[in-house]
Motif scaffolding. Structure first.
Motif, PDB file in Angstrom:
ATOM      1  N   PHE A 108      69.732   9.171  37.304  1.00 45.49           N
ATOM      2  CA  PHE A 108      68.382   8.780  37.309  1.00 45.49           C
ATOM      3  C   PHE A 108      67.975   7.592  36.508  1.00 45.49           C
ATOM      4  O   PHE A 108      67.476   6.647  37.057  1.00 45.49           O
ATOM      5  N   LEU A 109      68.434   7.740  35.175  1.00 41.38           N
ATOM      6  CA  LEU A 109      67.986   6.637  34.508  1.00 41.38           C
ATOM      7  C   LEU A 109      68.656   5.138  34.933  1.00 41.38           C
ATOM      8  O   LEU A 109      67.950   3.996  34.677  1.00 41.38           O
ATOM      9  N   SER A 111      69.194   4.447  38.028  1.00 41.56           N
ATOM     10  CA  SER A 111      68.688   3.614  38.917  1.00 41.56           C
ATOM     11  C   SER A 111      67.366   3.072  38.483  1.00 41.56           C
ATOM     12  O   SER A 111      66.842   2.338  39.088  1.00 41.56           O
ATOM     13  N   GLU A 112      66.819   3.631  37.617  1.00 37.80           N
ATOM     14  CA  GLU A 112      65.416   3.089  36.904  1.00 37.80           C
ATOM     15  C   GLU A 112      66.016   1.894  36.191  1.00 37.80           C
ATOM     16  O   GLU A 112      65.252   0.771  36.433  1.00 37.80           O
ATOM     17  N   ILE A 115      65.974  -1.017  38.759  1.00 39.88           N
ATOM     18  CA  ILE A 115      64.503  -1.242  39.291  1.00 39.88           C
ATOM     19  C   ILE A 115      64.038  -2.434  38.065  1.00 39.88           C
ATOM     20  O   ILE A 115      63.422  -3.435  38.510  1.00 39.88           O
ATOM     21  N   THR A 292      54.691  -1.253  35.518  1.00 38.04           N
ATOM     22  CA  THR A 292      55.761  -0.382  35.836  1.00 38.04           C
ATOM     23  C   THR A 292      56.054   0.357  34.674  1.00 38.04           C
ATOM     24  O   THR A 292      56.222   1.694  34.638  1.00 38.04           O
ATOM     25  N   HIS A 293      56.083  -0.431  33.614  1.00 34.16           N
ATOM     26  CA  HIS A 293      56.593   0.395  32.529  1.00 34.16           C
ATOM     27  C   HIS A 293      55.564   1.412  32.071  1.00 34.16           C
ATOM     28  O   HIS A 293      55.826   2.308  31.382  1.00 34.16           O
ATOM     29  N   HIS A 296      55.829   4.462  33.746  1.00 37.52           N
ATOM     30  CA  HIS A 296      56.555   5.446  33.218  1.00 37.52           C
ATOM     31  C   HIS A 296      56.285   6.065  31.919  1.00 37.52           C
ATOM     32  O   HIS A 296      56.425   7.205  31.708  1.00 37.52           O
ATOM     33  N   TYR A 330      64.912  10.455  29.094  1.00 32.27           N
ATOM     34  CA  TYR A 330      64.033   9.507  29.870  1.00 32.27           C
ATOM     35  C   TYR A 330      62.851   8.872  28.609  1.00 32.27           C
ATOM     36  O   TYR A 330      62.658   7.713  28.878  1.00 32.27           O
TER      37      TYR A 330
END
Lengths: 348, 119
Positions: A108-109, A111-112, A115, A292-293, A296, A330
């Motif tokens: 998952f990270l 894929s982040e 981005i 975006t950051h 998160h 995360y």
């Protein structure tokens, strides 16, 4: 996987899990959450179609928020009883004996990471490809009243004084400290049973997680001050600091839709002429990347709220510490991204 | 969980290291580097970028290695490889597309340029 997989006690993907009987972490919650987030983004996009506010999408925005909330409730309801008694491990190569969920978090990270890499790539290209506003201003190749297409880095405003840079700098330190507090929470959760009083463990963990929550909230608060509010610097005589205002980026006109940006540093002292700039590209890149950051960080605050509450109930021990570890991954990633965002968007 | 760096707790050492590097970053931006930059035959902005990049790399690695446990754990090796998996795609994206496309910034069709939608 446990031999109990597929057992009669196989839990419902909707309800609380019976972890003691080999619950396989099955849950519809992540799927619902993904649908909710997707719906929310689509509807927010619709809400501002072609730059015009379209109220017809507003009810669906609330529906999407309700879906997200429902997913979170289902997820937390299932996890609340998780005591770490069943943590599935991979049986085949290349991840043999590694917790499956841990690998999942890493995928998952990554894929982040893609981005944020695309955002950085876009930033680099535009930064390289569009001349800077101050370069054009100094060259004199502009006419008053005619907007010049140029790149105005946010650092032009943010790094203009120590006071301007203060919110971003404090945020950097806040994120580093929060990364530290969360590893301290994990460390206390990992301490072997019997080596530490359980009430001391409980207090240490929820206090460290609570401190992380506070630092994350501080981060977003300072971000809002920097973007929208600004702040007042009082007179501090013995330090030689005079009373003045630090304007927000918003009040300085640093906006994604500003094609007639007029900064005070673009006034020709000799003629009094004022250069006007179209800064839509640079402002968009700044707000989209840092926003975006920030999103998160906001997601982290939601997760931390739950973890802190669960820690307060005394649920974390060496066996169930994996939950803090996975969330920590995360959170460190969020810090990691800021390590790159801060110098390149705030300082350079 | 009891790793050490130079005999001290790894988490604390990492924390202090990150704080120090961040202080240097902020100081590098606030300090007049003009004369130093001239010595390196570059502009002050270029020198600042170099300093920031050089500092960001170890900060990035320190967080990943110590705080994210990609160093010194049984599963560190395979998880580091997993973490590096997208690096190939990122290199392609950042270097080859981002930096070498000659008209990426100016040659975009009008419909995907900011401002077209009245935003």
């Amino acid at each position: 996987m446990s031999d109990d997989y597929g057992h009669d006690d196989h839990p419902s993907p909707w309800g609380p899990h019976d972890w003691g009987h080999g619950a396989p972490h099955n849950s519809f919650a992540p799927l619902i959450l993904s649908i909710g987030v997707g719906l929310f983004l689509l509807m927010v996009g619709g809400l501002f179609t072609f730059g015009e506010f379209d109220g017809r999408y507003l009810p669906m925005v609330f529906v999407a928020l309700a879906v997200i909330a429902a997913a979170i409730v289902v997820w937390w309801r299932q996890d609340m009883s998780f005591d770490g008694s069943y943590e599935p491990r991979a049986r085949g190569v290349p991840f043999k004996n590694i917790q499956i969920r841990k690998v999942g978090v890493w995928v998952f990270l990554m894929s982040e990471m893609m981005i944020f890499s695309s955002l950085f790539s876009t930033y680099m290209r535009y930064r390289q490809g569009i001349p800077r506003c101050d370069t054009i201003f100094e060259s004199g190749d502009w006419v008053e009243g005619v907007a010049v297409n140029c790149f105005e880095p946010a650092s032009q405003l943010i790094a203009s004084s120590w006071w301007h840079i203060a919110p971003g700098a404090i945020n950097t330190f806040a994120l580093i400290i929060s990364s530290f507090t969360i590893v301290q929470a994990l460390r206390w959760a990992h301490k072997p049973v019997g080596s530490v009083d359980e009430d001391v463990r409980r207090k240490r963990i929820y206090r460290y997680l609570g401190a992380t929550w506070c630092l994350a909230t501080l981060f977003l608060t300072l971000k809002m001050i920097e973007w929208f509010i600004g702040f007042h610097v009082p007179e501090i005589g013995f330090l030689g600091i005079h009373e003045h205002e630090i304007h927000s980026l918003y009040s300085e006109g640093y906006l994604i839709n500003n094609d007639h940006y007029q900064a005070h540093h673009y006034i020709d002292e000799a003629t009094g002429a004022h250069m006007v700039a179209n800064i839509q590209v640079s402002a968009s890149l700044f707000y989209v990347t840092t926003g975006t950051h920030g999103l998160h960080v906001f997601g982290g605050i939601i997760g931390l709220s739950y973890l802190t509450y669960k820690a307060w109930t005394g649920a974390y021990n060496p066996q169930s510490a994996v939950s803090i570890e996975y969330f920590g991954l995360y959170w460190h990633f969020v810090d990691l991204v800021w390590v790159l965002v801060f110098p390149f968007f705030y300082l350079y | 969980m009891s790793k050490t760096i130079m005999g001290k707790d790894a988490y604390w050492m990492n924390f202090f290291g990150l704080m120090l590097l961040t202080l240097i970053e902020v100081a590098a931006v606030g300090t007049d580097l003009g004369p130093t930059a001239e010595g390196f035959d570059m502009t002050e902005r270029q020198l600042t970028l170099w300093i920031l990049t050089i500092i960001a790399i170890p900060k990035f690695m320190m967080i990943a290695a110590i705080f994210m446990h990609l160093w010194g754990e049984n599963d560190s090796g395979i998880l580091t490889l997993t973490a590096l998996f997208p690096a190939f795609f990122i290199i392609i994206m950042v270097l080859f597309i981002g930096l070498t496309h000659p008209e990426a910034a100016t040659g975009l069709p009008a419909w995907c340029r900011p401002g077209t939608y009245g935003l």
